[in-house]
Design a protein around this motif. Structure first.
Motif, PDB file in Angstrom:
ATOM      1  N   UNK A   1       0.821  -1.183   0.000  1.00 43.85           N
ATOM      2  CA  UNK A   1       0.000   0.000   0.000  1.00 43.85           C
ATOM      3  C   UNK A   1       0.870   1.254   0.000  1.00 43.85           C
ATOM      4  N   UNK A   2       1.967   1.208   0.770  1.00 45.74           N
ATOM      5  CA  UNK A   2       2.847   2.368   0.816  1.00 45.74           C
ATOM      6  C   UNK A   2       3.539   2.607  -0.521  1.00 45.74           C
ATOM      7  N   UNK A   3       3.865   1.532  -1.225  1.00 44.24           N
ATOM      8  CA  UNK A   3       4.490   1.706  -2.542  1.00 44.24           C
ATOM      9  C   UNK A   3       3.510   2.329  -3.525  1.00 44.24           C
ATOM     10  N   UNK A   4       2.251   1.964  -3.448  1.00 43.86           N
ATOM     11  CA  UNK A   4       1.239   2.579  -4.310  1.00 43.86           C
ATOM     12  C   UNK A   4       1.135   4.070  -4.000  1.00 43.86           C
ATOM     13  N   UNK A   5       1.146   4.412  -2.724  1.00 42.06           N
ATOM     14  CA  UNK A   5       1.122   5.820  -2.309  1.00 42.06           C
ATOM     15  C   UNK A   5       2.315   6.575  -2.890  1.00 42.06           C
ATOM     16  N   UNK A   6       3.498   6.003  -2.751  1.00 40.22           N
ATOM     17  CA  UNK A   6       4.709   6.634  -3.277  1.00 40.22           C
ATOM     18  C   UNK A   6       4.628   6.776  -4.795  1.00 40.22           C
ATOM     19  N   UNK A  23      12.351   5.135   8.005  1.00 42.40           N
ATOM     20  CA  UNK A  23      11.279   5.324   8.974  1.00 42.40           C
ATOM     21  C   UNK A  23      10.860   4.064   9.716  1.00 42.40           C
ATOM     22  N   UNK A  24      10.931   2.908   9.049  1.00 44.41           N
ATOM     23  CA  UNK A  24      10.397   1.675   9.623  1.00 44.41           C
ATOM     24  C   UNK A  24      11.478   0.692  10.066  1.00 44.41           C
ATOM     25  N   UNK A  29      11.971  -2.549   3.202  1.00 43.40           N
ATOM     26  CA  UNK A  29      11.667  -2.583   1.773  1.00 43.40           C
ATOM     27  C   UNK A  29      12.955  -2.766   0.991  1.00 43.40           C
ATOM     28  N   UNK A  30      12.845  -3.382  -0.171  1.00 41.63           N
ATOM     29  CA  UNK A  30      14.001  -3.654  -1.008  1.00 41.63           C
ATOM     30  C   UNK A  30      13.775  -3.045  -2.386  1.00 41.63           C
TER      31      UNK A  30
END
Length: 84
Positions: A1-6, A23-24, A29-30
């Motif tokens: 979901x965060x990648x879609x946001x980005x 941040x996490x 993430x890779x």
């Protein structure tokens, strides 16, 4: 979901994982994962749910795993695997 946001913000593929990891926590993430998702998004694939695919269907019993975890939430993954 965060990648879609980005992706929708117009972020570059290489930049998004760096921000997530900052941040996490390192390794969240890779770049390869981000590149694969960005390619899907660029081709109009915005469905985030698992899609049907070819091959043998999974025979994993998720309900049995949930029951074991409810029984004793402190079990190790190795113990859970042995019991399943």
């Amino acid at each position: 979901m965060l990648l879609l946001y980005e992706h929708r913000l117009g972020s570059f593929t290489q930049a998004a994982p760096g921000r997530f990891n900052k941040g996490m926590g390192r390794g969240t993430a890779h770049n390869t994962t981000a590149a694969r998702w960005y390619q899907l998004f660029n081709n109009g694939g915005f469905e985030l749910d698992d899609q049907p695919r070819d091959g043998r269907p999974s025979i994993f019993d998720l309900d049995a795993l949930k029951a074991l975890i409810r029984e004793d939430p402190h079990q190790s993954s190795r113990c859970l695997a042995d019991r399943l």
